[in-house]
Design an enzyme around this catalytic site. Structure first.
Site, PDB file in Angstrom:
ATOM      1  N   GLU A   1      -3.453  -6.896   8.137  1.00 45.73           N
ATOM      2  CA  GLU A   1      -4.729  -7.362   8.111  1.00 45.73           C
ATOM      3  C   GLU A   1      -5.431  -8.429   8.325  1.00 45.73           C
ATOM      4  O   GLU A   1      -6.202  -8.418   8.653  1.00 45.73           O
ATOM      5  CB  GLU A   1      -4.939  -6.730   7.262  1.00 45.73           C
ATOM      6  CG  GLU A   1      -5.163  -5.705   6.225  1.00 45.73           C
ATOM      7  CD  GLU A   1      -5.846  -4.196   6.934  1.00 45.73           C
ATOM      8  OE1 GLU A   1      -6.414  -4.457   7.452  1.00 45.73           O
ATOM      9  OE2 GLU A   1      -5.956  -2.977   5.975  1.00 45.73           O
TER      10      GLU A   1
ATOM     11  N   HIS B   1       3.233  -6.525   1.090  1.00 48.03           N
ATOM     12  CA  HIS B   1       2.928  -5.057   1.461  1.00 48.03           C
ATOM     13  C   HIS B   1       3.900  -4.430   1.234  1.00 48.03           C
ATOM     14  O   HIS B   1       5.317  -5.140   0.254  1.00 48.03           O
ATOM     15  CB  HIS B   1       3.570  -4.765   2.986  1.00 48.03           C
ATOM     16  CG  HIS B   1       3.644  -3.831   3.707  1.00 48.03           C
ATOM     17  ND1 HIS B   1       4.506  -3.006   3.525  1.00 48.03           N
ATOM     18  CD2 HIS B   1       2.810  -3.317   4.039  1.00 48.03           C
ATOM     19  CE1 HIS B   1       3.839  -2.087   4.326  1.00 48.03           C
ATOM     20  NE2 HIS B   1       2.345  -1.834   4.606  1.00 48.03           N
TER      21      HIS B   1
HETATM   22  C1  LIG Z   1      -0.533  -4.000  -0.017  1.00 47.11           C
HETATM   23  C2  LIG Z   1      -0.177  -4.771  -1.371  1.00 47.11           C
HETATM   24  C3  LIG Z   1      -1.105  -3.256  -2.161  1.00 47.11           C
HETATM   25  C4  LIG Z   1       0.977  -4.260  -2.518  1.00 47.11           C
HETATM   26  O1  LIG Z   1       1.699  -3.896  -3.668  1.00 47.11           O
HETATM   27  P1  LIG Z   1       2.710  -3.054  -4.737  1.00 47.11           P
HETATM   28  O2  LIG Z   1       3.707  -2.599  -3.171  1.00 47.11           O
HETATM   29  O3  LIG Z   1       2.139  -2.972  -5.481  1.00 47.11           O
HETATM   30  O4  LIG Z   1       3.056  -4.925  -4.773  1.00 47.11           O
HETATM   31  P2  LIG Z   1       2.644  -5.704  -6.498  1.00 47.11           P
HETATM   32  O5  LIG Z   1       1.117  -5.941  -6.032  1.00 47.11           O
HETATM   33  O6  LIG Z   1       3.513  -4.773  -6.995  1.00 47.11           O
HETATM   34  O7  LIG Z   1       3.246  -7.133  -5.935  1.00 47.11           O
HETATM   35  C5  LIG Z   1       4.412  -6.984  -6.770  1.00 47.11           C
HETATM   36  C6  LIG Z   1       4.030  -9.206  -6.910  1.00 47.11           C
HETATM   37  O8  LIG Z   1       3.894  -9.652  -5.975  1.00 47.11           O
HETATM   38  C7  LIG Z   1       2.195 -10.202  -6.243  1.00 47.11           C
HETATM   39  N1  LIG Z   1       1.750  -9.992  -4.791  1.00 47.11           N
HETATM   40  C8  LIG Z   1       1.841  -8.907  -3.996  1.00 47.11           C
HETATM   41  N2  LIG Z   1       1.001  -9.243  -3.421  1.00 47.11           N
HETATM   42  C9  LIG Z   1      -0.081 -10.437  -3.428  1.00 47.11           C
HETATM   43  C10 LIG Z   1      -1.063 -10.790  -2.460  1.00 47.11           C
HETATM   44  N3  LIG Z   1      -1.718 -10.499  -1.979  1.00 47.11           N
HETATM   45  N4  LIG Z   1      -0.949 -12.277  -3.358  1.00 47.11           N
HETATM   46  C11 LIG Z   1      -0.280 -12.642  -4.188  1.00 47.11           C
HETATM   47  N5  LIG Z   1       0.532 -12.170  -4.884  1.00 47.11           N
HETATM   48  C12 LIG Z   1       1.063 -10.440  -4.838  1.00 47.11           C
HETATM   49  C13 LIG Z   1       2.019  -8.820  -7.359  1.00 47.11           C
HETATM   50  O9  LIG Z   1       0.814  -9.848  -7.993  1.00 47.11           O
HETATM   51  C14 LIG Z   1       2.677  -9.159  -8.076  1.00 47.11           C
HETATM   52  O10 LIG Z   1       3.318 -10.410  -8.637  1.00 47.11           O
HETATM   53  P3  LIG Z   1       4.342  -9.835  -9.717  1.00 47.11           P
HETATM   54  O11 LIG Z   1       5.896  -9.340 -10.070  1.00 47.11           O
HETATM   55  O12 LIG Z   1       4.045 -10.975 -10.749  1.00 47.11           O
HETATM   56  O13 LIG Z   1       3.485  -9.453 -11.433  1.00 47.11           O
HETATM   57  C15 LIG Z   1      -0.343  -5.625  -1.964  1.00 47.11           C
HETATM   58  O14 LIG Z   1       0.815  -6.459  -1.808  1.00 47.11           O
HETATM   59  C16 LIG Z   1      -1.858  -6.398  -2.076  1.00 47.11           C
HETATM   60  O15 LIG Z   1      -2.457  -6.084  -2.973  1.00 47.11           O
HETATM   61  N6  LIG Z   1      -2.036  -7.412  -1.077  1.00 47.11           N
HETATM   62  C17 LIG Z   1      -3.212  -7.392  -0.938  1.00 47.11           C
HETATM   63  C18 LIG Z   1      -4.054  -6.543  -0.276  1.00 47.11           C
HETATM   64  C19 LIG Z   1      -4.110  -6.050   1.314  1.00 47.11           C
HETATM   65  O16 LIG Z   1      -3.702  -6.839   2.114  1.00 47.11           O
HETATM   66  N7  LIG Z   1      -3.923  -5.065   1.741  1.00 47.11           N
HETATM   67  C20 LIG Z   1      -3.745  -4.805   2.937  1.00 47.11           C
HETATM   68  C21 LIG Z   1      -1.900  -4.324   2.813  1.00 47.11           C
HETATM   69  S1  LIG Z   1      -1.891  -3.904   4.920  1.00 47.11           S
END
Ligand SMILES: CC(C)(COP(=O)(O)OP(=O)(O)OC[C@H]1O[C@@H](n2cnc3c(N)ncnc32)[C@H](O)[C@@H]1OP(=O)(O)O)[C@@H](O)C(=O)NCCC(=O)NCCS
Length: 515
Positions: free
Chosen positions: A453, A400
Site C-alpha cells: 500500500e 503484513h
Molecule cells: C497488515 C496488518 C493488519 C497485519 O496485522 P497482524 O498480522 O494482525 O499483525 P499485528 O497487528 O498483530 O502486529 C504485530 C505487532 O506489530 C505491530 N505493528 C504491526 N503493524 C504495524 C504498523 N503498521 N505500525 C505500527 N505497529 C505495527 C503491532 O502493534 C503488534 O505489536 P505488539 O506485538 O506490540 O502488539 C498490520 O500490520 C497493520 O495494521 N498495518 C497497517 C495497515 C496496512 O498497511 N494495511 C495494508 C495491508 S496490505
C-alpha cells in the site's frame, strides 16, 4: 512445520502453574476453582502423581445427569489415567497427539509426577498447522494466522522469502513482462495465452465492459445516493445491481461455463463502473471504454477522456497486475466462504469488496499518502512516527500478516515510482527508511516493512488517480483473483463452516419468566 518448531519442546511452552484437584473432592469444589482460574480442565493428582483429568465437558455431563455436584466425587467423573507427555517431547509431536486424540490438554509428567500442562493453544503458537481429519476439535490461532484451510492452484505467498506467485509464475516477473489481460487469462484458464488465445479473450471480455442498459440508467442515482461519496460503497451497490439485473444464479445450480461467464462479466465491467460512478458524482458524463486501448490505459482514459501517457498506463498496469491475487487474504477468503454456500458470484464479489474496504486490508493507500502529507518534511518524520506508535496507532502502509521481510510488491512499486520520478518519490523513500528504523526500535522483533500500500499510493498519485479511487483501483484488479478463487471453490466445494469456542457464562441458565 515452522522453522524452530522441530527442536522446541513442551518445556518451552507449557504452563507450570497447573490447577489440580484430589480424587476425593466434590465436582462443585473442583468446578468452582476452574471457574475462578478461568481454565477448562483440572488435573487430578494423588500427592503429585497424575491419576486423572476432569474437563469442563465432564462437569457439564455431571450437571446434565442431574447428580448433585456437591456430593459427586471427582474420582467418579474424571477420565482416569490420562495420556501424558514428558517435558522433552517435541512440540509438533505433542500437537499431533492432541489432535489425534481430540484432547485440549496433556498433563506433563517427569518420573510420574506432574510438572506442567500443555494445551492445544500452547503448541499452536509454534507449530505450523497442517489440515487434520477433525478440524472441529482444533483451536485455531487468533486471526487464523498460518492455518491452512484449503488447497489452491491459483497462487501463494511465501512470507519468509518475500515471494509470491500466480499459478507457477513469479507474480513480480509477470508484472514486469506481461500485460494485465495475459495475467487475467492465466488466472482464469490456468496457462498464459498464445497470441490467438489472447486476441479471442480480449474480444470476449470486451463485450462485457459496458454495464447493461438497465443498470446504466440507475448509476446516476447510486452516485448521488450517499451524503458523502464513497466510491467503493457505490461500486459494491452497482455490482450487486448487475448480478441481480442479469439474473446471476446460485453457483450450485449452474454449469462451470455459466459461472465463468459471470466471472468474466463482473471482472470486465468493474473498471467502467468505478469511473462512471466517480464522474457522475462530479456531475460529469461517463466515458465509454476505448476499444483501441489496453486494460489499464483504458482505465485511466475513462477517468478523463484523454489517452494517457504510456508510462502512466504501464505503471498503473504493473500495480494492477501485482494486486490481482495474494494468497488467502481476507477478501479472497470472504469470496470463497460465500461461494462455499452455493450462492451466486455477485454475492461473493460484493462480500469481498466489503472485506477489502477495511483500512487493515485495502483501505490503506490513501491513508499512507495522507500520512506523507501530515509528516510534511523528512525532519518531522521520526517524531511523528514515535508519537503515532506510542499512542498505539498503526503506521499505514507498513506491516503484513505474512511477509516478515520486504514485501516484493512494495519493492517492485518502489522501482516503478523511481522510474516515474519526482519529489514525492524521494520523500516517500526517506519516510520509508525512517518508519522501518523507528518501528525496528519501538517494536523490536516484529519485522515491520513497507507493504504494497505504501508505494501504491505514491504511484497512483503520480499517474493522476485521485486518492478516493485508490482502493477501488485495488478492487479493479483484485476482482480477477476473487473470481479465479470463486471458480476454483465452486469446482470442488464443501461449505466452509468452522466452529467457535463459547466463552460466555456457562449454560444452561433457566430462562426467567418475563416481568
Ligand atoms: C497488515 C496488518 C493488519 C497485519 O496485522 P497482524 O498480522 O494482525 O499483525 P499485528 O497487528 O498483530 O502486529 C504485530 C505487532 O506489530 C505491530 N505493528 C504491526 N503493524 C504495524 C504498523 N503498521 N505500525 C505500527 N505497529 C505495527 C503491532 O502493534 C503488534 O505489536 P505488539 O506485538 O506490540 O502488539 C498490520 O500490520 C497493520 O495494521 N498495518 C497497517 C495497515 C496496512 O498497511 N494495511 C495494508 C495491508 S496490505
Amino acid at each position: 512445520m515452522a522453522e524452530g518448531a522441530r527442536t522446541r519442546t513442551v518445556a518451552d511452552v507449557m504452563s507450570r502453574q497447573v490447577l489440580t484437584a484430589s480424587p476425593s473432592e466434590t465436582i462443585a469444589e473442583a468446578s468452582q476453582r476452574m471457574n475462578e482460574r478461568k481454565v477448562g480442565s483440572v488435573v487430578v493428582t494423588d500427592d503429585t502423581r497424575v491419576v486423572g483429568i476432569l474437563t469442563e465437558r465432564d462437569v457439564v455431563n455431571v450437571a446434565a445427569s442431574g447428580v448433585d455436584t456437591t456430593i459427586a466425587k471427582v474420582s467418579e467423573w474424571m477420565s482416569a489415567d490420562p495420556d501424558t507427555v514428558s517435558s522433552d517431547t517435541e512440540i509438533s509431536v505433542a500437537f499431533q497427539s492432541l489432535v489425534e486424540h481430540g484432547y485440549r490438554h496433556h498433563p506433563v509428567v517427569e518420573d510420574g509426577h506432574l510438572v506442567g500442562l500443555v494445551s492445544m493453544r500452547d503448541t499452536m503458537r509454534v507449530a505450523h498447522i497442517q489440515p487434520v481429519e477433525h478440524p472441529s476439535q482444533m483451536d485455531a490461532p487468533r486471526g487464523l494466522e498460518g492455518l491452512i484451510v484449503a488447497e489452491t492452484e491459483v497462487g501463494d505467498v511465501r512470507g519468509q522469502e518475500g515471494f509470491y506467485h500466480y499459478r507457477q509464475y513469479n507474480a513480480v516477473e509477470l508484472a514486469e513482462k506481461r500485460s494485465l489481460e495475459d495475467v487475467w487469462y492465466l488466472l482464469f484458464e490456468g496457462e498464459l495465452p498464445t497470441k490467438e488465445q489472447r486476441e479471442r479473450f480480449i474480444e470476449e471480455k470486451n463485450q462485457y465492459r459496458q454495464p447493461p442498459e438497465n443498470v446504466k440508467q440507475l448509476l446516476p442515482a447510486i452516485a448521488a445516493a450517499g451524503e458523502r461519496f464513497t466510491p467503493l460503497d457505490a461500486l459494491r451497490t452497482a455490482v450487486s445491481l448487475i448480478a441481480y439485473a442479469e439474473d446471476f444464479k446460485p453457483s450450485l445450480d449452474i454449469s462451470k461455463e455459466e459461472l465463468r461467464k459471470n466471472a468474466l462479466q463482473i471482472s470486465a465491467v468493474i473498471p467502467s463502473l468505478i469511473m462512471s460512478l466517480y464522474r457522475l458524482n462530479k456531475g460529469l458524463e461517463p466515458i465509454d471504454p476505448n476499444p483501441e486501448l489496453g486494460y489499464s490505459a483504458n482505465y485511466l482514459y475513462m477517468l478523463t477522456g484523454e489517452v494517457p501517457d504510456p508510462d502512466h498506463a504501464r505503471a498503473v498496469e504493473q500495480y494492477q497486475i501485482s494486486t490481482i491475487d495474494h494468497g488467502f487474504n481476507a477478501s479472497t477468503f470472504t469470496a470463497r466462504v460465500i461461494t462455499s454456500t452455493g450462492a451466486d458470484l455477485g454475492s461473493a464479489v460484493v462480500g469481498a469488496i466489503g472485506a477489502l474496504s477495511g483500512p487493515l486490508h485495502g483501505g490503506a493507500p490513501s491513508r499512507a499518502l495522507d500520512m506523507l502529507d501530515a509528516i510534511g518534511k523528512p525532519e518531522n518524520a521520526e517524531a511523528w512516527i514515535r508519537n503515532a506508535v506510542e499512542k498505539g496507532d498503526k503506521i499505514m502502509g507498513f506491516g503484513h500478516r505474512v511477509y516478515k521481510t520486504d514485501d516484493p510488491r512494495s519493492v517492485m512499486l518502489r522501482g516503478v515510482a523511481e522510474r516515474l520520478g519526482g519529489e514525492n518519490v524521494e520523500f516517500a523513500k526517506q519516510i520509508e527508511k525512517t518508519v522501518v528504523d523507528t518501528l525496528a526500535e519501538l517494536k523490536p522483533g516484529r519485522k515491520l516493512y513497507a507493504n504494497v500500500e505504501f508505494y501504491a499510493g505514491v504511484v497512483m498519485d503520480k499517474c493522476g488517480l485521485p486518492r478516493e479511487l485508490f482502493t477501488p483501483t485495488f478492487a479493479s484488479s483484485r476482482v480477477i483473483g476473487w473470481c479465479a478463487n470463486i471458480l476454483e471453490q465452486a469446482a470442488d466445494n464443501r461449505i466452509i463452516r468452522p466452529s467457535a469456542r463459547y466463552v460466555g457464562p456457562p449454560p444452561p441458565v433457566p430462562v426467567p419468566d418475563p416481568e
